[in-house]
Scaffold this motif. Structure first.
Motif, short mmCIF file in Angstrom:
data_model
loop_
_atom_site.label_atom_id
_atom_site.label_comp_id
_atom_site.label_asym_id
_atom_site.label_seq_id
_atom_site.Cartn_x
_atom_site.Cartn_y
_atom_site.Cartn_z
N LEU A 399 0.84 -1.20 0.00
CA LEU A 399 0.00 0.00 0.00
C LEU A 399 0.87 1.26 0.00
N GLN A 400 1.93 1.24 0.80
CA GLN A 400 2.85 2.37 0.82
C GLN A 400 3.42 2.60 -0.58
N TYR A 401 3.79 1.52 -1.26
CA TYR A 401 4.32 1.63 -2.61
C TYR A 401 3.28 2.21 -3.56
N ALA A 402 2.04 1.73 -3.45
CA ALA A 402 0.97 2.18 -4.34
C ALA A 402 0.65 3.66 -4.13
N LEU A 403 0.83 4.14 -2.89
CA LEU A 403 0.51 5.54 -2.58
C LEU A 403 1.67 6.49 -2.87
N GLY A 404 2.78 5.94 -3.37
CA GLY A 404 3.87 6.81 -3.78
C GLY A 404 5.19 6.57 -3.08
N GLY A 405 5.20 5.78 -2.01
CA GLY A 405 6.44 5.50 -1.29
C GLY A 405 7.20 4.38 -1.96
N THR A 406 7.70 4.64 -3.15
CA THR A 406 8.27 3.58 -3.99
C THR A 406 9.74 3.30 -3.69
N THR A 407 10.36 4.10 -2.83
CA THR A 407 11.75 3.86 -2.46
C THR A 407 11.78 2.99 -1.21
N GLN A 408 12.00 1.70 -1.41
CA GLN A 408 12.01 0.74 -0.31
C GLN A 408 13.32 -0.06 -0.36
N TYR A 409 13.66 -0.69 0.76
CA TYR A 409 14.95 -1.36 0.88
C TYR A 409 14.79 -2.73 1.52
N THR A 410 15.77 -3.59 1.27
CA THR A 410 15.68 -4.96 1.78
C THR A 410 15.70 -5.01 3.31
N PHE A 411 16.32 -4.02 3.96
CA PHE A 411 16.40 -4.11 5.43
C PHE A 411 15.04 -3.85 6.08
N TYR A 412 14.05 -3.43 5.30
CA TYR A 412 12.70 -3.31 5.85
C TYR A 412 12.13 -4.67 6.26
N THR A 413 12.71 -5.75 5.74
CA THR A 413 12.18 -7.09 6.03
C THR A 413 12.43 -7.52 7.47
N THR A 414 13.13 -6.72 8.26
CA THR A 414 13.27 -7.08 9.68
C THR A 414 11.91 -7.24 10.35
N ALA A 415 10.91 -6.50 9.86
CA ALA A 415 9.56 -6.62 10.44
C ALA A 415 8.88 -7.92 10.04
N LEU A 416 9.38 -8.56 8.98
CA LEU A 416 8.76 -9.78 8.48
C LEU A 416 9.39 -11.05 9.05
N VAL A 417 10.65 -10.98 9.42
CA VAL A 417 11.37 -12.20 9.81
C VAL A 417 10.80 -12.87 11.05
N PRO A 418 10.53 -12.15 12.17
CA PRO A 418 10.04 -12.86 13.37
C PRO A 418 8.74 -13.64 13.14
N PRO A 419 7.67 -13.04 12.58
CA PRO A 419 6.47 -13.86 12.37
C PRO A 419 6.70 -14.98 11.37
N ALA A 420 7.54 -14.73 10.35
CA ALA A 420 7.82 -15.79 9.37
C ALA A 420 8.57 -16.95 10.00
N ALA A 421 9.52 -16.65 10.88
CA ALA A 421 10.28 -17.71 11.55
C ALA A 421 9.38 -18.55 12.46
N VAL A 422 8.45 -17.89 13.15
CA VAL A 422 7.50 -18.63 13.99
C VAL A 422 6.66 -19.56 13.13
N VAL A 423 6.12 -19.04 12.04
CA VAL A 423 5.30 -19.87 11.15
C VAL A 423 6.12 -21.02 10.58
N MET A 424 7.36 -20.73 10.19
CA MET A 424 8.21 -21.76 9.61
C MET A 424 8.44 -22.89 10.61
N GLY A 425 8.73 -22.55 11.85
CA GLY A 425 8.96 -23.58 12.86
C GLY A 425 7.74 -24.45 13.06
N VAL A 426 6.58 -23.82 13.22
CA VAL A 426 5.34 -24.58 13.46
C VAL A 426 4.97 -25.40 12.24
N ALA A 427 5.04 -24.77 11.06
CA ALA A 427 4.58 -25.44 9.83
C ALA A 427 5.46 -26.63 9.48
#
Length: 460
Positions: A399-427
């Motif tokens: 949504l941020q990208y669609a609204l004009g915030g098109t400059t994004q970086y790979t280090f933003y994925t820090t917000a994604l890693v913890p929930p993904a790691a939990v799901v990965m362990g359980v799954a």
């Protein structure tokens, strides 16, 4: 079961201690005794807020024993008029180092401690009042207007940690210690969240491995930036959701958003859960809104005191235009969908090379798990919450990208890693048939002893 618990705790402690030792050793290397990457923005902003709050910092050069101090002139004309005079006074007081700033009016000196206050007194007696001010501590990066920069486009919790560390000495390794501690602390949060959902130590260890081995988390934990704190408080949010501590989870998501707004992108999960569980309107409003807002506001109090609550609010609201704008053709930018294949990792340092690279195995698995989610949900209902936190965060970045915030970086994925790691362990614990491995190990053991007996009989 007791031995499994003991082994799990020992592995977890070994991971935490080992991570701290490795990252501290790496971050304290002489080559990093300066600003690394975006530390040029967050560290000076932290120093400037402390200066406005009347806090005097200290930097001591470990080689010469001299104390660092920045002399900031009121304007360019004062710099041109008095800069040479200040340099001469510094030499009279045995300055061991001098830096000239070219992007803003100022000078940096390192003065022997016994001469430090006499040097400042000499400046006071020589220069007109209001022509300069003094900021003790480490030198500034030579950036335009950096002496006034407060980084109000981002909330303040991450900088609160940097400021706290600065009180023990304004030097690079101190700026980074809170980041290292954040990486260490998020490990048990992720592992215990996975254990709570699955009731399996193996699932917890899988989640731990994907957390510790994640290249983005590891890279961001050795620099004084904000994103590792986002990961920490998102981990806390997911952990508290897993343990059904919804009120504390509400406060935690406020803390996550008080680091960077992206930390609060998982808030809809809390809203939906409160909508389903809370029986009274007051409790629903408290969990869904009041506690997150409180968690967001409290860490911003130092900035409010430094510049005033209304000015802080104006600058914070004005920052949304910045967040939703293109920052120019940055060669390091990486759009959301690129993160899943680790396209264009963000460089933090060269020689040694440090990149904020993503883990495609982890992120692409979250796409694959969409196909198995109904089956996983029937077996482990708690998996839906970290799964939701992950995908709501992705959707808000889109949504941020669609609204004009098109400059994004790979280090933003820090917000994604913890929930993904939990799901990965359980799954993985549910999807893989671990009896295949245990049965195979028993078979290998039988083969080994049969072969041993056969060799013994041949020798006989």
């Amino acid at each position: 079961m007791e031995w499994k618990k003991t082994l799990f705790v020992l592995i977890l402690l070994a991971s935490m201690i080992g991570s701290f030792w490795y990252l501290y050793s790496f971050a304290s290397r002489p080559v990093f005794h300066n600003y690394v990457s975006d530390e040029v923005w967050y560290v000076p902003a932290s120093r400037n807020v402390l200066h406005r709050l009347g806090v005097e910092l200290t930097y001591i050069n470990e080689t010469t024993g001299s104390r660092g101090v920045n002399i900031i002139f009121a304007n360019e004309s004062d710099d041109a008029r008095y800069g040479y005079t200040v340099g001469e006074i510094a030499l009279q007081y045995n300055a061991t180092r001098e830096l000239t700033y070219y992007s803003f009016p100022g000078l940096y000196f390192e003065i022997p401690p016994k001469n430090f206050q006499p040097f400042l007194n000499a400046l006071k007696d020589t220069l007109p009042k209001g022509s300069y001010y003094v900021v003790p501590g480490f030198w500034y990066p030579d950036k335009e207007n950096i002496q006034n920069y407060l980084n109000t486009e981002h909330p303040f919790l991450g900088k609160d940690f940097i400021m706290t560390a600065m009180l023990f000495g304004d030097r690079p390794i101190n700026w980074r210690i809170p980041s290292i501690i954040a990486f260490v602390l998020l490990q048990p949060l992720v592992a215990l969240a996975a254990y709570r959902i699955s009731r399996s130590y193996l699932a917890a260890l899988i989640a731990l491995v994907f957390t510790v081995a994640d290249p983005t988390l590891e890279a961001m934990s050795f620099v004084a930036m904000l994103d590792i704190y986002v990961a920490l408080f998102v981990s806390l949010f997911v952990f508290l959701l897993a343990y059904d501590r919804d009120r504390w989870a509400a406060f935690a998501v406020g803390l996550a958003s008080a680091t960077k707004l992206s930390g609060g992108f998982g808030w809809p999960v809390l809203f939906i859960k409160a909508l389903r569980k809370e029986k009274s309107l007051s409790r629903f409003l408290a969990v869904a809104f009041l506690l997150p807002i409180t968690g967001f506001l409290i860490p911003n109090i130092p900035a409010m005191v430094a510049i005033g609550p209304l000015e802080w609010l104006n600058q914070f609201l004005g920052s949304f235009r910045w967040h939703l704008s293109n920052k120019g053709g940055s060669p390091e930018s990486s759009q959301v969908w690129w993160w899943f294949i680790d396209k264009n990792p963000f460089p933090l340092h060269f020689d040694p090379n440090v990149f904020a690279s993503t883990d495609p195995v982890l992120l692409l698995s979250m796409v694959v798990f969409i196909l198995a989610l109904p089956w996983l949900y029937r077996r482990k209902r708690g998996i839906l919450e970290p799964f939701g936190v992950f995908w709501f965060t992705v959707l808000f970045f889109l949504l941020q990208y669609a609204l004009g915030g098109t400059t994004q970086y790979t280090f933003y994925t820090t917000a994604l890693v913890p929930p993904a790691a939990v799901v990965m362990g359980v799954a993985l614990n549910e999807l893989l048939h671990w009896e295949a491995f245990t049965t195979s190990l028993r078979t290998y053991r039988e083969w080994f002893f049969k072969a041993k007996d056969r060799l013994s009989s041949l020798r006989g």
